[in-house]
Design an enzyme around this catalytic site. Structure first.
Site, short mmCIF file in Angstrom:
data_model
loop_
_atom_site.label_atom_id
_atom_site.label_comp_id
_atom_site.label_asym_id
_atom_site.label_seq_id
_atom_site.Cartn_x
_atom_site.Cartn_y
_atom_site.Cartn_z
N LYS A 92 0.85 -1.26 0.00
CA LYS A 92 0.14 0.03 -0.05
C LYS A 92 0.89 1.31 -0.10
CE LYS A 92 -4.01 2.05 0.12
NZ LYS A 92 -3.46 2.87 -1.01
N GLN A 113 7.26 3.94 3.88
CA GLN A 113 5.91 3.36 3.76
C GLN A 113 5.46 2.30 4.84
OE1 GLN A 113 3.96 5.50 1.51
NE2 GLN A 113 2.12 5.10 2.83
N LYS A 128 5.48 1.66 -2.97
CA LYS A 128 5.33 3.04 -3.69
C LYS A 128 5.49 2.84 -5.14
CE LYS A 128 4.58 7.43 -2.15
NZ LYS A 128 3.96 7.86 -1.06
N ASP A 168 -0.12 10.58 -4.51
CA ASP A 168 1.05 11.45 -3.77
C ASP A 168 1.44 12.68 -4.55
OD1 ASP A 168 3.10 10.63 -1.52
OD2 ASP A 168 4.32 11.60 -3.20
N ASN A 243 -2.26 18.76 -1.73
CA ASN A 243 -3.33 18.10 -0.87
C ASN A 243 -2.95 18.24 0.42
OD1 ASN A 243 -3.99 14.99 0.07
ND2 ASN A 243 -5.50 16.02 -0.92
N SER A 379 -6.81 5.62 3.75
CA SER A 379 -6.91 4.68 2.70
C SER A 379 -7.26 3.42 2.89
CB SER A 379 -5.49 4.39 1.82
OG SER A 379 -5.34 5.76 1.05
P1 NDP Z 1 0.49 17.71 -4.13
O1 NDP Z 1 1.17 17.35 -5.41
O2 NDP Z 1 -0.74 17.86 -3.93
O3 NDP Z 1 1.23 19.00 -3.55
C1 NDP Z 1 2.81 19.15 -3.56
C2 NDP Z 1 3.05 20.62 -3.06
O4 NDP Z 1 4.78 20.61 -2.86
C3 NDP Z 1 2.79 21.67 -4.07
O5 NDP Z 1 2.41 22.94 -3.48
C4 NDP Z 1 4.32 21.66 -4.86
O6 NDP Z 1 4.40 22.83 -5.43
C5 NDP Z 1 5.29 21.62 -3.50
N1 NDP Z 1 6.48 20.91 -4.20
C6 NDP Z 1 6.53 19.51 -4.85
N2 NDP Z 1 7.67 19.19 -5.08
C7 NDP Z 1 8.46 20.44 -4.84
C8 NDP Z 1 9.78 20.75 -4.85
N3 NDP Z 1 10.72 19.93 -5.54
N4 NDP Z 1 10.11 21.99 -4.37
C9 NDP Z 1 9.23 22.84 -4.15
N5 NDP Z 1 7.98 22.62 -3.75
C10 NDP Z 1 7.62 21.50 -4.24
O7 NDP Z 1 1.25 16.53 -3.00
P2 NDP Z 1 0.74 16.11 -1.83
O8 NDP Z 1 0.51 17.35 -0.87
O9 NDP Z 1 -0.21 14.98 -1.87
O10 NDP Z 1 2.39 15.64 -1.17
C11 NDP Z 1 3.15 16.61 -0.52
C12 NDP Z 1 4.11 15.80 0.43
O11 NDP Z 1 3.23 15.04 1.29
C13 NDP Z 1 4.90 14.84 -0.24
O12 NDP Z 1 6.11 14.51 0.30
C14 NDP Z 1 4.29 13.58 -0.20
O13 NDP Z 1 4.96 12.12 -0.35
C15 NDP Z 1 3.53 13.32 1.18
N6 NDP Z 1 2.38 12.76 1.61
C16 NDP Z 1 1.17 12.76 1.07
C17 NDP Z 1 0.02 12.08 0.97
C18 NDP Z 1 -1.00 11.99 0.48
O14 NDP Z 1 -2.04 11.51 0.89
N7 NDP Z 1 -1.20 12.74 -0.52
C19 NDP Z 1 -0.02 11.39 2.24
C20 NDP Z 1 1.27 11.36 3.17
C21 NDP Z 1 2.47 11.71 2.71
P3 NDP Z 1 4.49 22.97 -7.22
O15 NDP Z 1 3.02 22.58 -7.36
O16 NDP Z 1 4.97 24.38 -7.41
O17 NDP Z 1 5.00 21.78 -7.62
O1 2IT Z 2 3.06 8.85 1.59
C1 2IT Z 2 1.78 8.46 1.82
O2 2IT Z 2 1.55 7.90 2.84
C2 2IT Z 2 0.77 8.38 0.77
N1 2IT Z 2 1.07 9.16 -0.35
C3 2IT Z 2 -0.51 7.79 0.64
C4 2IT Z 2 -0.48 6.49 0.48
C5 2IT Z 2 -1.81 5.93 0.42
O3 2IT Z 2 -1.86 4.79 -0.03
O4 2IT Z 2 -2.77 6.48 0.92
#
Ligand code: NDP
Ligand code: 2IT
Length: 447
Positions: A92, A113, A128, A168, A243, A379
């Site tokens: 997952k 993860q 992943k 992600d 997100n 999830s």
């Molecule tokens: P999104 O794509 O929704 O948003 C990512 C955000 O981070 C955007 O604002 C983006 O800006 C910025 N960003 C991404 N890469 C870079 C970079 N290299 N330098 C500067 N800014 C950056 O992703 P999520 O919100 O889903 O994910 C954010 C983090 O949370 C990640 O590390 C992800 O692994 C982690 N995560 C996500 C989960 C989920 O359920 N979605 C669960 C647990 C962890 P821009 O648009 O300008 O690129």
């Molecule tokens: O980093 C994370 O935990 C996620 N991107 C969410 C993974 C998931 O299966 O919901």
């Protein structure tokens, strides 16, 4: 050999076998930092090549993703799925679409993860995937064609009982929709449980979209409770505006905190009145635009191109963008600014040097595998609903999420105390996650 020497020797093997993968090395080092403490108390965890097996993914899939762009030109991307460990349940973990994606990054995320999912207390293994595809500036039709090509290979490797991807960076509801549509078409089967993060009208769960950010906010509230404090009136900085960031901001505001800054890869905005979430959602969710547009409407706010969002003083910092975005200098600046709690919304956003700065300064620091586990936990709740063909209310699901985060916080704090490191969330999370996975690996034999 001492436990410390045993762990150091295995780490050297990891470096040699996985050359050129610095993010994976970093993620392994962060877990290994806690391992010798466990092995000193329970030497049997070093038997049967357990740690060596844990570091080696069960399966790694790399594939070509060809697709046709809007000009008619053929584009070629690379797709990945690393199925890391499945002793606790089906693999997952999310899919990341970002130009920086490579095997080492997918392995670091997959490795983290495993322990995060173990900490959630739910029956899910760790994996992943993703691609170096960059969705920025691509039309919906291009994103759809890319997703369809990606799933044309991926579908052979996933399934409700095998491997369940989700979102992600760069993968949200739109992409999960296109991916699910192609999976359904290729398999001629409406297998809802094969992906999570689905739309509410086609098998998704309430609160999944909000879960990672809400969960991180709940976790911060628990951290503050341990020092008889709360989010009420606290100044908070959240990096990113995707997100995780958006829904962390939403819940922090509901819990009485004031988020004064957020960012994207182009720079950061500061709004001393508190981020206007409707405006932010309109820019980021509805229009997929850049963060600088915020100050066109909220004229009292400021936009800084580039720079470091960690220059903004705050009580609570939540890095929620990407790996290694908060370095030693940023940590020193945050400490000078009076930060008391740092919780990772992103995966590994804090460099090891920065973590040490927080430790030395007595700042409570929560690693991502604990603080951002609410997303994957919800999830797993989506999988539960799909398996029972049920659909729960927002309130019920949110309550389950809040309890899960309180449970993780409690387990991490207890484990850190039990091992003589009270208040150390890093060791607490690593040890609690490791022990759960290791016990299951022992029960299932050498596989
Ligand atoms: P999104 O794509 O929704 O948003 C990512 C955000 O981070 C955007 O604002 C983006 O800006 C910025 N960003 C991404 N890469 C870079 C970079 N290299 N330098 C500067 N800014 C950056 O992703 P999520 O919100 O889903 O994910 C954010 C983090 O949370 C990640 O590390 C992800 O692994 C982690 N995560 C996500 C989960 C989920 O359920 N979605 C669960 C647990 C962890 P821009 O648009 O300008 O690129
Ligand atoms: O980093 C994370 O935990 C996620 N991107 C969410 C993974 C998931 O299966 O919901």
């Amino acid at each position: 050999m001492s436990a410390r020497d045993q762990v150091a020797a295995i780490y050297q093997q990891v470096l040699q076998r996985n050359a050129g993968e610095p993010e994976f090395h970093q993620a392994a080092a962060e877990v290994f930092e806690s391992l010798h403490v466990v092995l000193e108390r329970y030497p049997h965890y070093a038997d049967g090549g357990l740690v060596e097996r844990l570091c080696e993914p069960e399966r790694q899939i790399i594939f070509r993703v060809p697709w046709v762009d809007d000009t008619g030109a053929v584009q070629v991307n690379r797709g990945f799925r690393v199925q890391y460990n499945s002793v606790l349940g089906p693999y997952k973990g999310g899919l990341r679409f970002h130009p920086s994606v490579n095997l080492g990054i997918v392995k670091f995320l997959g490795f983290e993860q495993i322990f995060k999912n173990a900490l959630s207390g739910l029956p899910i293994g760790g994996g992943k995937g993703g691609s170096d595809f960059d969705p920025k500036g691509r039309s919906d039709a291009e994103v759809m064609r890319f997703c369809q090509s990606f799933m044309t290979e991926l579908h052979r490797h996933i399934g409700e009982y095998t491997d369940v991807p989700a979102g992600d960076i760069g993968v949200g509801g739109r992409e999960i929709g296109y991916l699910f549509g192609q999976y359904k078409r290729l398999t001629n089967s409406y297998e809802s449980g094969v992906l999570t993060g689905k739309g509410l009208n086609w098998g998704g769960s309430q609160v999944r979209k909000e879960a990672t950010g809400y969960g991180a906010a709940y976790f911060v509230a628990e951290m503050l409770k341990t020092v008889k404090s709360s989010l009420d009136g606290k100044t908070v900085v959240v990096s990113g505006s995707g997100n995780v960031a958006i829904y962390a901001i939403e819940k922090i505001h509901q819990l009485g905190g004031i988020v004064v800054a957020c960012s994207d890869s182009s720079g950061y905005i500061v709004d001393p009145k508190g981020i206007d979430l409707e405006l932010l959602k309109d820019i980021k969710e509805s229009r997929r635009a850049r963060i600088c547009e915020y100050v066109e409407t909220a004229t009292h706010a400021t936009f800084t191109s580039g720079g470091s969002i960690w220059d903004v003083a705050c009580d609570v910092a939540i890095p929620a963008a990407t790996q290694n975005e908060l370095d030693e200098d940023a940590a020193i600046t945050l400490v000078k600014g009076g930060v008391v709690v740092v919780a990772e919304g992103a995966n590994m956003p804090t460099t090891p040097e920065a973590v040490q700065v927080f430790r030395d300064a007595g700042v409570a620091f929560a690693p991502g595998k604990a603080a951002n586990a609410g997303g994957v936990a919800t999830s797993a709740l989506e999988m539960q609903q799909n398996a029972s063909r049920d659909s729960w209310s927002f309130e019920y699901t949110d309550d389950r999420l809040a309890r899960i985060m309180t449970g993780i916080h409690g387990r991490v704090v207890e484990t850190a105390e039990d091992y003589g490191m009270p208040g150390d969330y890093v060791h607490g999370a690593n040890i609690a996650g490791f022990v759960k996975v290791a016990d299951a690996m022992i029960s299932l034999g050498v596989i």
